[in-house]
Design an enzyme around this catalytic site. Structure first.
Site, PDB file in Angstrom:
ATOM      1  N   HIS A  36       9.963  47.393  57.286  1.00  0.00           N
ATOM      2  CA  HIS A  36      10.243  46.649  56.671  1.00  0.00           C
ATOM      3  C   HIS A  36      12.160  47.617  55.984  1.00  0.00           C
ATOM      4  CE1 HIS A  36       7.034  44.263  57.084  1.00  0.00           C
ATOM      5  NE2 HIS A  36       7.439  43.522  58.103  1.00  0.00           N
ATOM      6  N   GLN A  60       5.398  29.571  63.390  1.00  0.00           N
ATOM      7  CA  GLN A  60       5.172  30.344  64.470  1.00  0.00           C
ATOM      8  C   GLN A  60       3.718  31.363  65.356  1.00  0.00           C
ATOM      9  OE1 GLN A  60       8.075  33.344  62.286  1.00  0.00           O
ATOM     10  NE2 GLN A  60       6.531  34.779  63.501  1.00  0.00           N
ATOM     11  N   LYS A 148      11.347  46.637  66.736  1.00  0.00           N
ATOM     12  CA  LYS A 148       9.309  46.765  66.682  1.00  0.00           C
ATOM     13  C   LYS A 148       8.899  44.870  67.134  1.00  0.00           C
ATOM     14  CE  LYS A 148       4.870  46.954  65.201  1.00  0.00           C
ATOM     15  NZ  LYS A 148       4.895  45.623  65.421  1.00  0.00           N
ATOM     16  N   GLN A 152      12.228  39.334  70.279  1.00  0.00           N
ATOM     17  CA  GLN A 152      12.528  38.028  68.779  1.00  0.00           C
ATOM     18  C   GLN A 152      13.627  38.440  68.372  1.00  0.00           C
ATOM     19  OE1 GLN A 152       9.757  37.080  65.699  1.00  0.00           O
ATOM     20  NE2 GLN A 152      11.589  39.284  64.373  1.00  0.00           N
TER      21      GLN A 152
HETATM   22  P1  AMP Z   1       7.545  40.564  60.076  1.00  0.00           P
HETATM   23  O1  AMP Z   1       7.669  40.714  58.410  1.00  0.00           O
HETATM   24  O2  AMP Z   1       6.833  41.383  60.635  1.00  0.00           O
HETATM   25  O3  AMP Z   1       8.097  38.914  60.285  1.00  0.00           O
HETATM   26  O4  AMP Z   1       8.591  41.181  60.343  1.00  0.00           O
HETATM   27  C1  AMP Z   1      10.211  41.675  59.657  1.00  0.00           C
HETATM   28  C2  AMP Z   1      11.186  41.951  59.902  1.00  0.00           C
HETATM   29  O5  AMP Z   1      10.541  43.673  60.073  1.00  0.00           O
HETATM   30  C3  AMP Z   1      11.552  41.698  61.472  1.00  0.00           C
HETATM   31  O6  AMP Z   1      12.398  41.925  61.816  1.00  0.00           O
HETATM   32  C4  AMP Z   1      10.238  43.177  62.172  1.00  0.00           C
HETATM   33  O7  AMP Z   1      11.109  43.233  63.468  1.00  0.00           O
HETATM   34  C5  AMP Z   1      10.131  43.984  60.647  1.00  0.00           C
HETATM   35  N1  AMP Z   1       9.889  45.267  61.143  1.00  0.00           N
HETATM   36  C6  AMP Z   1       8.184  44.940  61.280  1.00  0.00           C
HETATM   37  N2  AMP Z   1       7.636  46.050  61.648  1.00  0.00           N
HETATM   38  C7  AMP Z   1       8.871  47.297  61.899  1.00  0.00           C
HETATM   39  C8  AMP Z   1       8.903  48.579  62.165  1.00  0.00           C
HETATM   40  N3  AMP Z   1       7.283  49.531  62.463  1.00  0.00           N
HETATM   41  N4  AMP Z   1      10.340  49.134  62.316  1.00  0.00           N
HETATM   42  C9  AMP Z   1      10.925  48.608  62.574  1.00  0.00           C
HETATM   43  N5  AMP Z   1      11.150  47.048  61.632  1.00  0.00           N
HETATM   44  C10 AMP Z   1       9.896  46.917  61.405  1.00  0.00           C
END
Ligand code: AMP
Length: 279
Positions: A36, A60, A148, A152
């Site tokens: 993040h 979701q 990741k 999406q």
């Molecule tokens: P989330 O909190 O899981 O909904 O993720 C929020 C954002 O962070 C989304 O755009 C994810 O794709 C991105 N994200 C989550 N894990 C990673 C990672 N390991 N590397 C890069 N971006 C990430």
């Protein structure tokens, strides 16, 4: 760093923002990690103001247990964002995000019925609804998504082209642990033993690249699925090789395609996803 919890507070700030200052937006569900923060860093490098949202979006989640067990730690999240130099954190309640019953629904023909879409009914509709709502509230110039969640990112890019042409969508590289495991908030729910086998997913994704030299994509997928399942603890939900342009499965590799390997697997009661751009 300012924390806003209501749409009204944020809208007031927006009204007083000097014209010309660009806003970079990073939507998250919290329990933040370096993945993040890499998005926050990218936004800070390209915008005058960086806004991060933290909201665990119930609509979701197609699995009620996943929603119930989703890890949360607002204090640690705020500390990380402060350290990273984030300017504004938006942490709305459910009622702020959904003041009225949700009536809209989105579909992304060709994109939302494969891979994650095929295994998580309604998931991308829920994602599109919440991201559209946040785009309406935050009014960013650029918005940052991790590869990741590759599918999406592509779906949100489609959504932006259709509904928010003024917002540019950026897809950012996956941040991994030293042993290759893609960072994910859900990793915190793995036991010690599960955590040890989790990097196998990335190992197998890399192996698929070598196997494609001698085998067809379908054969590679079967082989990779077996390698994952042979670990004993991991159970593959799908292993697919699809084209980065449209996420359709690749039957035979040719030079117009950009193959990406995608995997979803259960480790105990945690569902992990990962992917690798193969060429
Ligand atoms: P989330 O909190 O899981 O909904 O993720 C929020 C954002 O962070 C989304 O755009 C994810 O794709 C991105 N994200 C989550 N894990 C990673 C990672 N390991 N590397 C890069 N971006 C990430």
């Amino acid at each position: 760093m300012i924390v806003y919890r209501t749409v009204f507070e944020y809208a007031q700030w927006l009204c007083n923002k000097p014209t010309g200052q660009s806003i970079g937006f990073v939507p998250t569900m919290g329990f933040l990690h370096r993945g993040h923060i890499s998005l926050i860093d990218a936004s800070k490098g390209e915008n005058d103001i960086t806004v991060c949202s933290i909201f665990v979006n119930p609509i979701q989640f197609n699995n009620p247990d996943d929603l119930k067990n989703y890890p949360r730690n607002e204090k640690a999240d705020l500390d990380m964002l402060e350290k990273a130099g984030c300017d504004i954190v938006f942490i709305p309640s459910y009622e702020e995000v959904y003041p009225e019953p949700v009536s809209i629904s989105y579909s992304f023909p060709g994109l939302d019925d494969v891979l994650e879409g095929a295994h998580r009914p309604g998931h991308f509709n829920g994602v599109a609804i919440v991201v559209a709502r946040f785009f309406d509230i935050i009014k960013p110039n650029l918005a940052y998504f991790g590869k990741k969640d590759y599918q999406q990112w592509m779906i949100i890019d489609d959504l932006a082209h259709l509904k928010f042409p003024e917002i540019k969508i950026k897809g950012m590289r996956i941040v991994r642990e030293e042993d290759g495991l893609a960072l994910s908030s859900r990793n915190a729910r793995l036991s010690k033993e599960e955590r040890k086998v989790a990097p196998l997913l990335y190992e197998v994704l890399k192996r698929s690249r070598d196997l494609l030299i001698d085998f067809s994509p379908a054969e590679v997928c079967i082989h990779c699925e077996k390698m994952i399942n042979n670990s004993g603890l991991l159970k593959t939900e799908y292993f697919a090789i699809a084209d980065a342009h449209n996420l359709q499965p690749i039957e035979k590799i040719n030079t117009n395609q950009q193959p990406v390997a995608f995997v979803a697997a259960w480790l105990g009661n945690v569902r992990l996803i990962d992917n690798l751009e193969l060429f």
